[in-house]
Design a protein around this motif. Structure first.
Motif, mmCIF file in Angstrom:
data_model
loop_
_atom_site.group_PDB
_atom_site.id
_atom_site.type_symbol
_atom_site.label_atom_id
_atom_site.label_comp_id
_atom_site.label_asym_id
_atom_site.label_seq_id
_atom_site.Cartn_x
_atom_site.Cartn_y
_atom_site.Cartn_z
ATOM 1 N N ILE A 1 -39.342 49.963 -39.996
ATOM 2 C CA ILE A 1 -39.329 48.874 -40.965
ATOM 3 C C ILE A 1 -39.843 49.414 -42.292
ATOM 4 N N VAL A 2 -39.039 49.259 -43.332
ATOM 5 C CA VAL A 2 -39.465 49.657 -44.677
ATOM 6 C C VAL A 2 -39.675 48.385 -45.479
ATOM 7 N N ASN A 3 -40.877 48.222 -46.000
ATOM 8 C CA ASN A 3 -41.153 47.081 -46.874
ATOM 9 C C ASN A 3 -41.883 47.549 -48.116
ATOM 10 N N GLY B 1 -34.355 41.612 -51.948
ATOM 11 C CA GLY B 1 -34.686 40.213 -51.664
ATOM 12 C C GLY B 1 -34.322 39.757 -50.266
ATOM 13 N N PHE B 2 -34.351 40.687 -49.313
ATOM 14 C CA PHE B 2 -34.001 40.329 -47.938
ATOM 15 C C PHE B 2 -35.227 39.735 -47.231
ATOM 16 N N PRO B 3 -35.040 38.640 -46.461
ATOM 17 C CA PRO B 3 -36.203 38.014 -45.806
ATOM 18 C C PRO B 3 -36.903 38.978 -44.846
ATOM 19 N N ARG C 1 -39.159 36.785 -49.114
ATOM 20 C CA ARG C 1 -38.061 37.735 -49.323
ATOM 21 C C ARG C 1 -38.606 39.012 -49.948
ATOM 22 N N GLY C 2 -37.987 40.129 -49.595
ATOM 23 C CA GLY C 2 -38.485 41.444 -50.014
ATOM 24 C C GLY C 2 -38.643 41.528 -51.517
ATOM 25 N N ARG C 3 -39.767 42.081 -51.943
ATOM 26 C CA ARG C 3 -40.066 42.183 -53.370
ATOM 27 C C ARG C 3 -39.659 43.538 -53.951
ATOM 28 N N ALA D 1 -38.603 61.737 -57.689
ATOM 29 C CA ALA D 1 -37.183 61.399 -57.625
ATOM 30 C C ALA D 1 -37.005 59.895 -57.360
ATOM 31 N N TYR D 2 -36.307 59.227 -58.260
ATOM 32 C CA TYR D 2 -36.058 57.779 -58.152
ATOM 33 C C TYR D 2 -35.387 57.411 -56.834
ATOM 34 N N ILE D 3 -34.495 58.267 -56.363
ATOM 35 C CA ILE D 3 -33.711 57.908 -55.186
ATOM 36 C C ILE D 3 -34.592 57.793 -53.939
ATOM 37 N N CYS D 4 -35.804 58.324 -53.996
ATOM 38 C CA CYS D 4 -36.737 58.154 -52.875
ATOM 39 C C CYS D 4 -37.192 56.707 -52.725
ATOM 40 N N GLY D 5 -36.872 55.845 -53.689
ATOM 41 C CA GLY D 5 -37.165 54.426 -53.529
ATOM 42 C C GLY D 5 -36.139 53.750 -52.633
ATOM 43 N N GLU D 6 -34.954 54.304 -52.554
ATOM 44 C CA GLU D 6 -33.918 53.772 -51.660
ATOM 45 C C GLU D 6 -34.374 54.100 -50.236
ATOM 46 N N GLU D 7 -34.372 53.101 -49.364
ATOM 47 C CA GLU D 7 -35.107 53.267 -48.109
ATOM 48 C C GLU D 7 -34.631 54.415 -47.221
ATOM 49 N N THR D 8 -33.329 54.685 -47.188
ATOM 50 C CA THR D 8 -32.891 55.787 -46.317
ATOM 51 C C THR D 8 -33.114 57.143 -46.989
ATOM 52 N N GLU E 1 -45.688 44.968 -52.373
ATOM 53 C CA GLU E 1 -45.983 43.548 -52.620
ATOM 54 C C GLU E 1 -45.607 42.695 -51.409
ATOM 55 N N THR E 2 -44.463 42.995 -50.790
ATOM 56 C CA THR E 2 -44.036 42.249 -49.605
ATOM 57 C C THR E 2 -45.110 42.312 -48.523
ATOM 58 N N LEU E 3 -45.626 43.527 -48.286
ATOM 59 C CA LEU E 3 -46.615 43.699 -47.212
ATOM 60 C C LEU E 3 -47.909 42.960 -47.536
ATOM 61 N N ALA F 1 -43.904 52.565 -51.634
ATOM 62 C CA ALA F 1 -44.756 52.549 -52.829
ATOM 63 C C ALA F 1 -44.195 53.525 -53.851
ATOM 64 N N ASP F 2 -42.874 53.570 -53.914
ATOM 65 C CA ASP F 2 -42.233 54.499 -54.845
ATOM 66 C C ASP F 2 -42.184 53.920 -56.260
ATOM 67 N N GLU F 3 -42.247 52.608 -56.351
ATOM 68 C CA GLU F 3 -42.211 51.896 -57.635
ATOM 69 C C GLU F 3 -41.530 52.703 -58.753
ATOM 70 N N SER F 4 -40.232 52.816 -58.652
ATOM 71 C CA SER F 4 -39.535 53.667 -59.613
ATOM 72 C C SER F 4 -38.418 52.963 -60.368
ATOM 73 N N GLU F 5 -38.184 51.684 -60.094
ATOM 74 C CA GLU F 5 -37.141 50.966 -60.823
ATOM 75 C C GLU F 5 -37.614 50.726 -62.258
ATOM 76 N N PRO F 6 -36.884 51.231 -63.262
ATOM 77 C CA PRO F 6 -37.360 51.061 -64.637
ATOM 78 C C PRO F 6 -37.650 49.593 -64.965
HETATM 79 C C1 LIG Z 1 -31.617 53.195 -55.954
HETATM 80 C C2 LIG Z 1 -32.631 52.333 -55.290
HETATM 81 C C3 LIG Z 1 -33.976 52.443 -55.635
HETATM 82 C C4 LIG Z 1 -34.945 51.660 -55.023
HETATM 83 N N1 LIG Z 1 -36.251 51.800 -55.387
HETATM 84 C C5 LIG Z 1 -37.200 51.041 -54.767
HETATM 85 C C6 LIG Z 1 -38.580 51.180 -55.098
HETATM 86 O O1 LIG Z 1 -38.954 51.967 -55.974
HETATM 87 N N2 LIG Z 1 -39.479 50.418 -54.442
HETATM 88 C C7 LIG Z 1 -39.099 49.535 -53.463
HETATM 89 O O2 LIG Z 1 -39.945 48.875 -52.876
HETATM 90 N N3 LIG Z 1 -37.811 49.374 -53.134
HETATM 91 C C8 LIG Z 1 -36.853 50.114 -53.754
HETATM 92 N N4 LIG Z 1 -35.538 49.969 -53.373
HETATM 93 C C9 LIG Z 1 -35.219 49.027 -52.295
HETATM 94 C C10 LIG Z 1 -35.405 49.681 -50.913
HETATM 95 O O3 LIG Z 1 -34.206 50.352 -50.548
HETATM 96 C C11 LIG Z 1 -35.675 48.644 -49.833
HETATM 97 O O4 LIG Z 1 -34.708 47.649 -49.890
HETATM 98 C C12 LIG Z 1 -37.037 47.993 -49.966
HETATM 99 O O5 LIG Z 1 -38.063 48.948 -50.024
HETATM 100 C C13 LIG Z 1 -37.266 47.091 -48.793
HETATM 101 O O6 LIG Z 1 -38.495 46.414 -48.925
HETATM 102 P P1 LIG Z 1 -38.566 44.856 -49.153
HETATM 103 O O7 LIG Z 1 -37.594 44.236 -48.193
HETATM 104 O O8 LIG Z 1 -39.967 44.530 -48.866
HETATM 105 O O9 LIG Z 1 -38.177 44.615 -50.567
HETATM 106 C C14 LIG Z 1 -34.559 50.742 -54.015
HETATM 107 C C15 LIG Z 1 -33.202 50.617 -53.682
HETATM 108 C C16 LIG Z 1 -32.250 51.398 -54.297
HETATM 109 C C17 LIG Z 1 -30.827 51.248 -53.913
#
Ligand SMILES: Cc1cc2nc3c(=O)[nH]c(=O)nc-3n(C[C@H](O)[C@H](O)[C@H](O)COP(=O)(O)O)c2cc1C
Ligand code: SF4
Ligand code: FES
Lengths: 165, 461
Positions: free
Chosen positions: B220-222, B71-73, B65-67, B181-188, B225-227, B95-100
């Protein structure tokens, strides 16, 4: 004097352009290349970059103004970013911020959301808070230009700054 | 083969090092020769003899499951690429690694970049992708350089480039740096950013990346760690991999612990085989002397907080916080989430109002501003909690704060809305009395934190 983009910066941008099917995608890399040289993105280069990437100036501006890493005015020669976020704050990063600002001779009393960066009078240092730098286990952390410093105690502030002269 | 680690960096006996096998290792460096010496790129060679659908099947069987947070498979996600697709397919490594609270991808990229590249080449081959990007946060400048050097090395050995190892498969990987920008971690949001725009997340449906992602092509965005897990799945086979961890929560994952423990750090464990109590007390040396546990945020700052004295119901068992297994399903059953693996421990020296205020300031700063409830609400939550921490709150403030949070949650384009409101919702649900006390008796009755004043002084930021 208008700013001139050095040949090697333009070369770097040209090289980055080859990596995307769409010129606009090279905008962040191009801004990084420009900021890498000038330490900020001079306003008079916005038109230049827009022309280079076949964009409108506003498309460059909207990106430049959104992203916290891009600066529109000149920072110090050494730009310090102190992590503000929870784990580092719990480890004392706000005390560290005060110590670093004081030792670097920076007045932060005018810092706000729109003007987060404060520069020392001699132009050597500038400082701002950053959000979580992904090193929360070794807080408080700060970055000086590209370098990460971990577990920085306020009493280490002077020694840290002395490494950058 | 025995592996030795640097002094003070020896893995805890409860760890199961796979992804972090080479992190902090004596005599290890990020160069390709070092990686090759211990079987590097053998998984790729094996994968290239398989049919792409069979690789996908192995990853599905593995159940990884996504790391990155949701947590999506992974195998299921790859299967969402439309079968009749004729457009280019893209792979993006997040590789945004921005979640506190999260600090794991940084070590992979700095110390073992080829493990990631190998996982990416295998994944790209499995999904029919010829151009892949690593979207890396700006604050990892050295990691970006290390990855670029590693990509060059891999191309030199024909693990990348044209006609990879004579199979006819072509792939280029490019490093793309974000800009704070943290929001760049959100995949879209990430995808918009990679297209050279503001990282405004796209609405789903219709913009599910697997169907309409980068340049509106299947993407595909992963997570990093998942990759990396993909490399190990191919090496050991999906069935063997699935024996690690617990059912539906397979494999290993890296837990990052910060906050009020004696020895914060990262620990790779089999998913669900270690409890929160073991993590805090055994692996992190417990709390500081004389301190009691107050709360834990178990999966990055967006995860709902757990209170130390809560009772949780898990499969008809009543358990305490110490007994929660650190896996996706258990943490969800306890009302929170495993998220990004960032565990933040809070002891009884902390004021809850101060902690919540710090979190609210993060989301107020990072909202992209597209949706009114999130843009305005995140700011209001910060302002109200600023006021409470500054000792100027009124008892109504807690209710106002709560009502603002519930008006964001579920009403926004992207999951940032939930990420921003869950902390406030859960902190109030679980610490209402302390928060109310903080408003009526401005910090006198509540636990005073030495930094409270400083935080209040810097509320302008
Ligand atoms: C606000 C927000 C921030 C996120 N930040 C990250 C991040 O820094 N790194 C990351 O891998 N996924 C982050 N995600 C999750 C991604 O949208 C996406 O689900 C993920 O990269 C998919 O990879 P995975 O299935 O391998 O986990 C974030 C999601 C949200 C809603
Ligand atoms: S929920 Fe917040 S971060 Fe997400 S799109 Fe809306 S305003 Fe932007
Ligand atoms: S909270 Fe400072 S690095 Fe994460």
């Amino acid at each position: 004097m208008p700013h001139q983009v050095p040949v090697e910066v333009e070369k770097e941008i040209d090289q980055r352009l080859t990596r995307y099917p769409d010129k606009r995608s090279a905008l962040l890399p191009a801004l990084h290349a420009i900021q890498g040289h000038f330490r900020y993105v001079p306003e008079d280069l916005v038109e230049w970059l827009a022309a280079k990437l076949e964009l409108d100036a506003i498309q460059v501006m909207e990106v430049l103004t959104f992203y916290p890493s891009f600066r529109q005015s000149e920072p110090g020669r050494y730009h310090i970013r102190v992590c503000r976020t929870l784990s580092c704050a719990m480890a004392g990063s706000h005390v560290l911020m005060d110590a670093l600002a004081e030792k670097a001779g920076i007045d932060r009393s005018h810092a706000d959301h729109h003007h987060p960066i404060c520069v020392s009078k001699d132009g050597r240092f500038s400082i701002e808070f950053a959000e979580c730098l992904a090193s929360c286990g070794t807080g408080p952390v700060c970055m000086v230009n590209d370098d990460l410093h971990e577990q920085v105690k306020p009493e280490d502030a002077r020694r840290l700054l002395d490494r950058y002269s | 083969m025995s592996i030795s680690y640097k002094p003070g960096k020896v893995p805890h006996p409860l760890e199961h090092r796979m992804i972090f096998r080479n992190v902090d290792r004596e005599g290890w460096d990020p160069g390709i020769e070092t990686y090759l010496r211990e079987g590097g790129y053998e998984s790729l060679k094996k994968a290239l003899t398989m049919a792409p659908v069979d690789i996908q099947a192995e990853v599905k069987t593995a159940g990884v499951r996504g790391r990155g947070g949701a947590g999506f498979p992974a195998g299921v996600k790859w299967g969402f690429i439309p079968p009749n697709n004729t457009k280019p397919v893209y792979l993006i490594c997040n590789a945004d690694e921005s979640e506190p609270g999260t600090f794991k991808d940084r070590y992979i990229m700095h110390q073992d970049p080829h493990q990631l590249i190998e996982g990416m080449v295998i994944t790209a081959f499995a999904i029919g992708c010829h151009t892949a990007y690593i979207y890396i946060r700006e604050e990892f400048p050295y990691a970006a350089k290390i990855l670029e050097a590693a990509i060059e090395e891999a191309r030199g050995k024909n693990f990348l480039g044209q006609n990879i190892l004579g199979t006819g498969f072509d792939l280029e990987i490019h490093v793309h740096r974000g800009a704070g920008a943290y929001i760049c971690g959100e995949e879209t949001g990430l995808i918009e950013s990679l297209e050279g725009k503001r990282p405004y997340p796209r609405i789903k449906p219709p913009y599910f990346p697997a169907a309409m992602g980068l340049y509106l092509c299947p993407t595909i965005v992963n997570n990093v760690e998942t990759l990396c897990h993909v490399t190990h799945i191919i090496q050991m086979g999906g069935t063997e991999y699935a024996k690690l961890g617990t059912p539906n929560n397979t494999g290993t994952r890296i837990l990052c612990v910060s906050g009020d423990v004696q020895k914060p750090g990262y620990f790779e464990v089999q998913v669900g085989k270690v409890t929160l109590g073991q993590l805090i007390n055994d692996m992190c040396g417990g709390l500081r002397p004389g301190r009691q546990l107050k709360a834990v945020i178990p999966g990055g700052s967006s995860a709902k907080v757990l209170r130390a004295d809560e009772k949780f119901k898990l499969k008809d068992r009543e358990i305490s916080i110490w007994d929660i297994p650190m896996d996706f399903d258990s943490l969800a059953a306890c009302g929170s989430m495993a998220g990004s693996g960032g565990v933040i421990v809070i002891d009884d020296s902390r004021s809850i109002a101060w902690v919540l205020n710090n979190i609210n300031a993060f989301y107020a700063h990072e909202s992209c501003g597209q949706c009114t409830p999130c843009r305005e609400g995140s700011l209001w939550m910060k302002k109200i909690s600023d006021r409470i921490v500054a000792g100027k709150g009124s008892p109504d403030d807690v209710d106002t704060l709560e009502s603002v949070a519930y008006r964001i949650d579920g009403r926004t384009i992207c999951a940032f809305g939930e990420a921003a409101s869950w902390p406030t919702e859960s902190f109030i649900a679980k610490f209402r009395d302390e928060l109310k006390a903080a408003t009526s008796d401005s910090l006198k009755g509540a636990i005073v934190n030495p930094e409270t004043k400083l935080a209040a002084a810097s509320v302008k930021h």
